[in-house]
Scaffold this motif. Sequence first.
Motif, mmCIF file in Angstrom:
data_model
loop_
_atom_site.group_PDB
_atom_site.id
_atom_site.type_symbol
_atom_site.label_atom_id
_atom_site.label_comp_id
_atom_site.label_asym_id
_atom_site.label_seq_id
_atom_site.Cartn_x
_atom_site.Cartn_y
_atom_site.Cartn_z
ATOM 1 N N SER A 21 -3.393 -1.663 3.838
ATOM 2 C CA SER A 21 -3.367 -0.313 3.217
ATOM 3 C C SER A 21 -4.131 0.615 4.146
ATOM 4 C CB SER A 21 -3.868 0.093 1.895
ATOM 5 O OG SER A 21 -3.036 -0.660 1.015
ATOM 6 N N ASN A 41 -5.934 4.237 -7.710
ATOM 7 C CA ASN A 41 -4.369 3.777 -7.685
ATOM 8 C C ASN A 41 -3.743 3.785 -8.994
ATOM 9 O OD1 ASN A 41 -2.289 2.989 -6.232
ATOM 10 N ND2 ASN A 41 -3.455 1.419 -5.011
ATOM 11 N N THR A 197 3.211 1.916 10.794
ATOM 12 C CA THR A 197 2.044 1.056 10.445
ATOM 13 C C THR A 197 2.409 -0.173 9.359
ATOM 14 O OG1 THR A 197 0.518 2.863 10.528
ATOM 15 C CG2 THR A 197 -0.494 1.115 9.752
ATOM 16 N N THR A 199 2.295 -1.805 6.768
ATOM 17 C CA THR A 199 1.651 -2.091 5.621
ATOM 18 C C THR A 199 2.870 -2.146 4.358
ATOM 19 O OG1 THR A 199 2.063 0.553 5.217
ATOM 20 C CG2 THR A 199 -0.217 -0.133 5.994
#
Length: 272
Positions: A21, A41, A197, A199
Amino acid sequence: MGYGLLKGKKGIISGALDENSIAWKAALKAKEEGAEIILTNAPIAMRMGEINKLAEMCDAKIVAADATDVADLEKLYREAMDTFGGGVDFVLHSIGMSPNIRKGKEYGDLNYDWYMKSIDVSALSFHKFMAVAEKLDAINEWGSVVGLSYIAAQRTFSFYTDMADAKAVLESIGRSYGYRYGKAKNVRVNTISQSPTKTTAGTGIGGFNAFYEYAEKMSPLGNASAEDCANYIISLFSDYTRMVTMQNLFHDGGYSMTGISAEVLDMITPGE
Ligand code: NAI
């Protein structure tokens, strides 16, 4: 070894799901640069338990909060203010999710309940993060708020479906709240438009690998990694960017300004 860029600063970092992440890297960097942080989160994302490792590495408290739930966000800021004995200096919104993308729905065949969910989770939550903070006066003078975006907000990428609309809303909220919070408390608000990216959120998008390679070949500097993005985030939390606000800042190795690269031309017409 850090440079002490965030020495004495306190902040909230959302969205660290696992070590890939962007928020995970940002949390480690913030700590390295001298900040004290709180991690947050969605309760469901905590089940994996990975975030506990990060909390240990950063010596940070974790406060579960569904970013679409105003009451959860109130609790988050209250806990942060109790822990720090005052307001925070920075907030990272690193949250995105589209049920339509997860279920492979095309743009012409979106499930509208899911569409609302995509916008709520990925964009309106950015507004909620700031509106709740403003009401509780939880962000200090000259604080900095950063959200993460993608260039599909400006240009069409067929595979990005309803997330493109969510990102356009996210960036608009960044401008509108940037004006408001700037006037009220000199708090700056920016979005970073990041390269593709690898992730969980990124690779969940159909055709991601091909697109990742394409963007790599289109960008003179190549794709910006999650770690590069974390460095940029830290610079926006630092006092060196106090007058930057209401911007959508491309962090993409030059992708957004490149028409076509020699590498991509060569792939289309090899040897010409
Ligand atoms: P990630 O999957 O590691 O992070 C997304 C996070 O959103 C997760 O931690 C997830 O638990 C959290 N989240 C989802 N629903 C939530 C809710 N209701 N409440 C609170 N948190 C919730 O992926 P990544 O890539 O680090 O994503 C971070 C941000 O970067 C997102 O806004 C994403 O759209 C953006 N971005 C990602 C790119 C990529 O290619 N990976 C490119 C450009 C922007």
